[in-house]
Design a protein around this motif. Structure first.
Motif, PDB file in Angstrom:
ATOM      1  N   GLN A 193       0.852  -1.179   0.000  1.00 37.06           N
ATOM      2  CA  GLN A 193       0.000   0.000   0.000  1.00 37.06           C
ATOM      3  C   GLN A 193       0.895   1.238   0.000  1.00 37.06           C
ATOM      4  O   GLN A 193       1.409   1.663   1.033  1.00 37.06           O
ATOM      5  CB  GLN A 193      -0.915   0.011   1.229  1.00 37.06           C
ATOM      6  CG  GLN A 193      -1.897   1.181   1.260  1.00 37.06           C
ATOM      7  CD  GLN A 193      -2.873   1.127   0.094  1.00 37.06           C
ATOM      8  OE1 GLN A 193      -3.440   0.090  -0.192  1.00 37.06           O
ATOM      9  NE2 GLN A 193      -3.068   2.258  -0.565  1.00 37.06           N
ATOM     10  N   LEU A 194       1.133   1.785  -1.174  1.00 39.03           N
ATOM     11  CA  LEU A 194       2.026   2.928  -1.271  1.00 39.03           C
ATOM     12  C   LEU A 194       1.389   4.163  -0.654  1.00 39.03           C
ATOM     13  O   LEU A 194       0.184   4.387  -0.768  1.00 39.03           O
ATOM     14  CB  LEU A 194       2.363   3.200  -2.740  1.00 39.03           C
ATOM     15  CG  LEU A 194       3.136   2.096  -3.476  1.00 39.03           C
ATOM     16  CD1 LEU A 194       3.310   2.483  -4.936  1.00 39.03           C
ATOM     17  CD2 LEU A 194       4.470   1.852  -2.815  1.00 39.03           C
ATOM     18  N   GLU A 196       0.326   8.087  -0.269  1.00 40.41           N
ATOM     19  CA  GLU A 196      -0.130   9.046  -1.272  1.00 40.41           C
ATOM     20  C   GLU A 196       0.999   9.945  -1.737  1.00 40.41           C
ATOM     21  O   GLU A 196       1.017  10.418  -2.863  1.00 40.41           O
ATOM     22  CB  GLU A 196      -1.268   9.886  -0.695  1.00 40.41           C
ATOM     23  CG  GLU A 196      -2.537   9.112  -0.425  1.00 40.41           C
ATOM     24  CD  GLU A 196      -3.618  10.017   0.116  1.00 40.41           C
ATOM     25  OE1 GLU A 196      -4.557  10.334  -0.646  1.00 40.41           O
ATOM     26  OE2 GLU A 196      -3.511  10.429   1.280  1.00 40.41           O
ATOM     27  N   SER A 198       5.409  10.273  -1.153  1.00 39.96           N
ATOM     28  CA  SER A 198       6.591   9.677  -0.550  1.00 39.96           C
ATOM     29  C   SER A 198       7.841  10.415  -1.008  1.00 39.96           C
ATOM     30  O   SER A 198       7.951  10.788  -2.188  1.00 39.96           O
ATOM     31  CB  SER A 198       6.690   8.201  -0.931  1.00 39.96           C
ATOM     32  OG  SER A 198       7.882   7.630  -0.438  1.00 39.96           O
ATOM     33  N   THR A 223       7.621  10.356  -4.993  1.00 42.18           N
ATOM     34  CA  THR A 223       6.553   9.794  -5.810  1.00 42.18           C
ATOM     35  C   THR A 223       5.206  10.169  -5.202  1.00 42.18           C
ATOM     36  O   THR A 223       5.106  10.517  -4.022  1.00 42.18           O
ATOM     37  CB  THR A 223       6.657   8.258  -5.886  1.00 42.18           C
ATOM     38  OG1 THR A 223       6.565   7.709  -4.560  1.00 42.18           O
ATOM     39  CG2 THR A 223       7.981   7.833  -6.506  1.00 42.18           C
ATOM     40  N   TYR A 224       4.163  10.087  -6.024  1.00 44.42           N
ATOM     41  CA  TYR A 224       2.811  10.365  -5.556  1.00 44.42           C
ATOM     42  C   TYR A 224       1.837   9.423  -6.246  1.00 44.42           C
ATOM     43  O   TYR A 224       2.131   8.865  -7.307  1.00 44.42           O
ATOM     44  CB  TYR A 224       2.433  11.825  -5.816  1.00 44.42           C
ATOM     45  CG  TYR A 224       2.574  12.261  -7.255  1.00 44.42           C
ATOM     46  CD1 TYR A 224       1.537  12.090  -8.166  1.00 44.42           C
ATOM     47  CD2 TYR A 224       3.751  12.851  -7.698  1.00 44.42           C
ATOM     48  CE1 TYR A 224       1.674  12.487  -9.484  1.00 44.42           C
ATOM     49  CE2 TYR A 224       3.897  13.259  -9.018  1.00 44.42           C
ATOM     50  CZ  TYR A 224       2.860  13.074  -9.907  1.00 44.42           C
ATOM     51  OH  TYR A 224       2.989  13.463 -11.213  1.00 44.42           O
ATOM     52  N   ALA A 225       0.682   9.248  -5.610  1.00 42.83           N
ATOM     53  CA  ALA A 225      -0.313   8.311  -6.137  1.00 42.83           C
ATOM     54  C   ALA A 225      -1.308   8.997  -7.065  1.00 42.83           C
ATOM     55  O   ALA A 225      -1.640   8.473  -8.126  1.00 42.83           O
ATOM     56  CB  ALA A 225      -1.043   7.631  -4.980  1.00 42.83           C
ATOM     57  N   ASP A 226      -1.815  10.166  -6.666  1.00 43.45           N
ATOM     58  CA  ASP A 226      -2.820  10.883  -7.450  1.00 43.45           C
ATOM     59  C   ASP A 226      -2.199  12.099  -8.118  1.00 43.45           C
ATOM     60  O   ASP A 226      -1.231  12.677  -7.599  1.00 43.45           O
ATOM     61  CB  ASP A 226      -3.972  11.340  -6.543  1.00 43.45           C
ATOM     62  CG  ASP A 226      -4.695  10.157  -5.910  1.00 43.45           C
ATOM     63  OD1 ASP A 226      -4.892   9.156  -6.623  1.00 43.45           O
ATOM     64  OD2 ASP A 226      -5.032  10.245  -4.713  1.00 43.45           O
ATOM     65  N   SER A 258       4.215   9.700 -12.066  1.00 40.41           N
ATOM     66  CA  SER A 258       4.045   9.501 -10.629  1.00 40.41           C
ATOM     67  C   SER A 258       5.255   9.981  -9.840  1.00 40.41           C
ATOM     68  O   SER A 258       5.384   9.678  -8.662  1.00 40.41           O
ATOM     69  CB  SER A 258       3.805   8.015 -10.327  1.00 40.41           C
ATOM     70  OG  SER A 258       4.912   7.245 -10.783  1.00 40.41           O
TER      71      SER A 258
END
Length: 580
Positions: A193-194, A196, A198, A223-226, A258
């Motif tokens: 579960q990365l 949102e 990092s 990095t980012y999820a959205d 990302s």
């Protein structure tokens, strides 16, 4: 299904090793090369490490080295090494059934899953009793996701697991090759579960070299999820430290994919907390931060044993703002220094404290030294030179104040001539600058004494070092340690004792100050009347007007390194005073 990887976590009295293997593949340990100690020592054994990508730890374990079951329950723990916080713990039951991998049985107990992130150092440990751990050199293979840093252990005969993990609770540190194996754990990389948001840069405890404007451009990467429309960052001075906080600045105005990347201008100081926040138009999104980031002075160290970890005793810096690069992360700069060979003390833990006191900024070291090496073993094209090259690449362009070189004793034994020594060291310096892409300054120590060499052989090597110093304006004289044996500052016949390590560090302090901050004795980057007052004090002290100036602490003022304080030094101070 998740791919389970089995991490052999080995820990040590004399060191620790690690290996991560998929569950479908046995842990590759060669039992024929492993030894079970016959003594009755008890410890909590562990090791520190970082990860190259986010992983989820699901189980902690312990080796059953003789395959006859565990004598008693054992407590195993996972810690955040940077903060000391315990992240997870479990009791591994003596009645549990071991999992056999390559002939070695391991007992596991599940924990609530814990996600480990890049940029943070961790530690895993387990309680072990006599006959419950093994040691051996090169009997395991490590997983590519794990970067082992060093082994840690509680004191002899002290198996109780501490509640926190630091250099005082796990006081024994080793990074040698022959290691003790105790703990184990399982982790997976699938379906992690990365977060949102990092951060991969900067890393905690990182030190960035300040420039002539007393600032550094700190890289901000992650990095980012959205998707977001822009990303901002700022530096906040942590409680108890000094520095200059920044406002929020956009570091990536149009993040794509990302990943995001940018830089933040930060003034010398620290520790800072680097905070990052996201926006979708004007709507704020996830935020994150990394603590203990500094802007100050960085030095790459190379040479042979007295540049590495062969002195006595080891030391833990008093100041938290002394850092050491491990090759993949930063940690507190306690001995033994990572990367460099040896398991004992160094001058760099001491120099770190001295320079923090002097400069008031964080200090970082990258130590690469290897004992008993000749200068020809470091020339370009050799594996040892690659250690210097890697350090330069890790720190980046203009990422260090200087490279400090202490080596020569083995060349005295070998009978290396002055001209050959100078030619070889000059080739190392030239290649380091080509690889760096800028003219890296070098500090070259005068180091030639060895009990197995003659005065004539030592004189050749010392002359070779002097030729390098005199022939390059960007090479300065470093520590002069050739008389330490006459002063009784050796722990054995070659390596320095506590006084020798401290005096070695003081020599480098003086060399750095008078090279990069001449006449700025505080240093506060301003040459003013207080500096002239210090110079006058040295000038009027009769002890400072002879070649024994260093022994009396006068060499800060000896800018031209002629062994005395005179009008030439005054002229240099006036020049710096007039240079606004």
């Amino acid at each position: 299904m998740n791919t389970i990887k089995l991490l052999l976590i080995t820990f040590l009295i004399n060191c620790l090793i690690i290996n991560v293997i998929a569950s479908s593949i046995a842990v590759e340990i060669n039992p024929t090369n492993a030894t079970i100690p016959g003594h009755s020592l008890e410890f909590s054994l562990g090791y520190t490490f970082t990860v190259d990508s986010e992983i989820t730890v699901t189980d902690l374990g312990k080796f059953d080295v003789e395959g006859d079951g565990m004598a008693a329950d054992a407590l195993a723990c996972l810690f955040n090494w940077d903060t000391g916080e315990k992240l997870a713990s479990t009791v591994i039951s003596a009645s549990s059934t071991g999992e056999v991998t390559s002939g070695i049985s391991t007992h596991f107990a599940a924990i609530d899953p814990v996600i480990l992130n890049t940029g943070t150092a961790y530690m895993v440990a387990v309680e072990v009793a006599s006959q419950e751990f093994m040691f051996g050199s090169g009997i395991a293979t490590w997983d590519e996701d794990i970067n082992w840093i060093e082994g840690r252990a509680t004191g002899v005969g002290n198996p109780a697991m501490p509640d926190t993990a630091d250099v005082t609770t796990f006081e024994i540190a080793r990074d040698a090759d022959a290691c003790y194996f105790g703990p184990n754990f399982k982790f997976n990389t699938d379906d992690v579960q990365l977060p949102e948001l990092s951060l991969s840069q900067p890393k905690t405890r990182a030190v960035f070299q300040r420039n002539d404007q007393n600032i550094a451009m700190i890289p901000i990467q992650g990095t980012y999820a959205d998707p977001f429309t822009h990303i901002e960052a700022r530096a906040v001075v942590m409680d108890g430290f000094i520095g200059s906080p920044t406002d929020w600045h956009i570091i990536d105005a149009s993040p794509t994919g990302s990943n995001f990347s940018g830089t933040l201008s930060v003034a010398a100081g620290g520790w800072y907390s680097i905070e990052v926040r996201t926006f979708t138009d004007d709507l704020p999104g996830p935020s994150t931060a990394v603590d203990r980031v500094g802007v100050g002075e960085v030095f790459v160290i190379s040479g042979q044993s007295n540049s590495a970890n062969f002195g006595q005793p080891k030391m833990v810096p008093t100041h938290d703002t002394v850092s050491a690069w491990t090759g993949s992360s930063w940690r507190h700069g306690y001995d033994p220094q990572p990367i460099a060979y040896g398991v004992n003390g160094s001058p760099w833990s001491r120099l770190g404290d001295i320079l923090v006191e002097r400069f008031g900024v964080p200090i970082g070291f990258v130590t690469t030294g290897i004992g008993a090496t000749r200068v020809d073993q470091w020339v370009p094209g050799t594996p040892y030179y690659n250690r210097i090259k890697t350090a330069i690449e890790d720190m980046g362009e203009n990422g260090m104040r200087a490279i400090l070189w202490h080596q020569g004793e083995s060349d005295s034994i070998a009978g290396t001539s002055a001209s050959v020594y100078a030619s070889r060291l000059n080739s190392i310096i030239a290649q380091s600058r080509a690889d760096a892409g800028w003219n890296v300054p070098w500090g070259v120590a005068l180091a030639s004494y060895h009990p197995y060499s003659s005065p004539a052989q030592e004189a050749e090597v010392r002359t070779g070092q002097e030729l390098v110093i005199a022939g390059d304006p960007l090479v300065f004289q470093g520590a002069d340690t050739d008389d330490f044996h006459n002063l009784g500052w050796l722990a054995d016949s070659v390596h320095f004792d506590g006084t020798g390590l401290l005096e070695h560090a003081r020599w480098w302090e003086v060399s750095i100050i008078r090279t990069f901050f001449p006449c700025d004795f505080e240093p506060n980057r301003i040459v003013d009347l207080s500096d002239f007052a210090r110079l006058a004090t040295c000038w009027l002290d009769s002890n400072c007007n002879s070649v024994s100036a260093f022994s009396y602490g006068c060499n800060d003022c000896d800018f031209n390194n002629d062994g005395k304080i005179d009008v030439q030094d005054l002229k240099m101070c006036i020049y710096n005073w007039l240079d606004i």
